[in-house]
Each structure stands twice: as C-alpha cells, then as structure tokens.
Design a protein around this motif. Structure first.
Motif, short mmCIF file in Angstrom:
data_model
loop_
_atom_site.label_atom_id
_atom_site.label_comp_id
_atom_site.label_asym_id
_atom_site.label_seq_id
_atom_site.Cartn_x
_atom_site.Cartn_y
_atom_site.Cartn_z
N ARG A 107 0.72 -1.13 -0.01
CA ARG A 107 0.04 0.11 -0.08
C ARG A 107 0.82 1.46 0.27
O ARG A 107 0.48 2.08 -0.56
CB ARG A 107 -0.98 0.09 1.19
N LYS A 108 1.96 1.24 0.84
CA LYS A 108 2.77 2.36 0.89
C LYS A 108 3.59 2.68 -0.61
O LYS A 108 3.88 3.74 -0.80
CB LYS A 108 3.73 2.34 2.07
N GLY A 109 3.95 1.58 -1.14
CA GLY A 109 4.71 1.52 -2.15
C GLY A 109 4.08 1.84 -3.55
O GLY A 109 4.91 2.16 -4.69
N VAL A 110 2.98 1.90 -3.68
CA VAL A 110 2.33 2.04 -4.81
C VAL A 110 2.03 3.55 -5.28
O VAL A 110 1.94 4.30 -4.52
CB VAL A 110 0.84 1.33 -5.06
N THR A 111 1.98 3.66 -6.62
CA THR A 111 1.83 4.97 -6.91
C THR A 111 0.09 5.38 -7.06
O THR A 111 -0.50 4.57 -7.92
CB THR A 111 2.22 5.34 -8.35
N PRO A 112 -0.30 6.40 -6.16
CA PRO A 112 -1.66 6.61 -6.31
C PRO A 112 -2.28 7.31 -7.52
O PRO A 112 -1.32 7.80 -8.58
CB PRO A 112 -1.86 7.82 -5.41
#
Length: 112
Positions: A107-112
C-alpha cells in the motif's frame, strides 16, 4: 514471496487506482525477468521461453479495507512453442470470516 522481494528480485510494479468506494491495485511483473528467473526450471510443458503477460488485480473495499476480488492473467510460451494462458477471478465472502489483506508495504509503495 514477500512483496518487497517480488519488487526487488522480479522487478514487480504496483499501480493503485481509486474508483468511488473501491481501490484497485495492479501488480505487473515483466515477462523477461520471469523467463530469466525460471531458466533453470524444467516444467511439465518444458522450459519457459517467454512470459508475454503476468498481472494480478486486487479490488479493495475502502470502507472495510478488505480485498473483495482478485483477478489474474498469466501467459507463458514454452521452448516447444506451446502457448498457455491462465486467468481467473476469486470473489471473497467475508460473512465466512475469511481474513485477507494487502500488506502495508504494498500500500505504501504503490503510486496513487
């Protein structure tokens, strides 16, 4: 394989999209890396020659933060030139007390 290792060793990429009450995380792994990593394996159909597509999609209900659907498509070409495609969808019914979630590092590593 843990997410961080998939990202590091397999060059997995993650993309997050939001659609109303749903978030979709797409995982894509380059086929060239998968073919390289499987070079020493001899599978039932032979050696993997190419992987045109390797993708997972996780559909997450924002209000409960739970994966409600998982779809995938994997395509492989073997040294015999046989082409095989795998695809499917899993739907999760939480009335049956199944616990499934996306690790926080994804979740923290994905690009929004």
């Amino acid at each position: 394989m843990p997410v961080a290792e998939r990202a590091n060793k397999l060059h997995a990429r993650y993309f997050k999209q939001t659609f109303g009450e749903m978030e979709v995380i797409t995982e894509w792994i380059p086929g060239s890396v998968l073919a390289e990593q499987s070079a020493s394996l001899l599978l039932e159909r032979g050696k993997v020659k190419d992987v045109p597509l390797f993708m997972n999609k996780y559909y997450i209900d924002k209000s409960t933060d739970r994966v409600v659907k998982h779809t995938w498509r994997y395509e492989e070409i073997y040294s015999s030139d046989e082409y095989v495609a795998y695809s499917g969808t899993d739907q999760y019914d939480y009335a049956k007390s199944i616990k499934l979630s996306i690790p926080e590092e994804v979740r923290k590593g994905v690009t929004p």
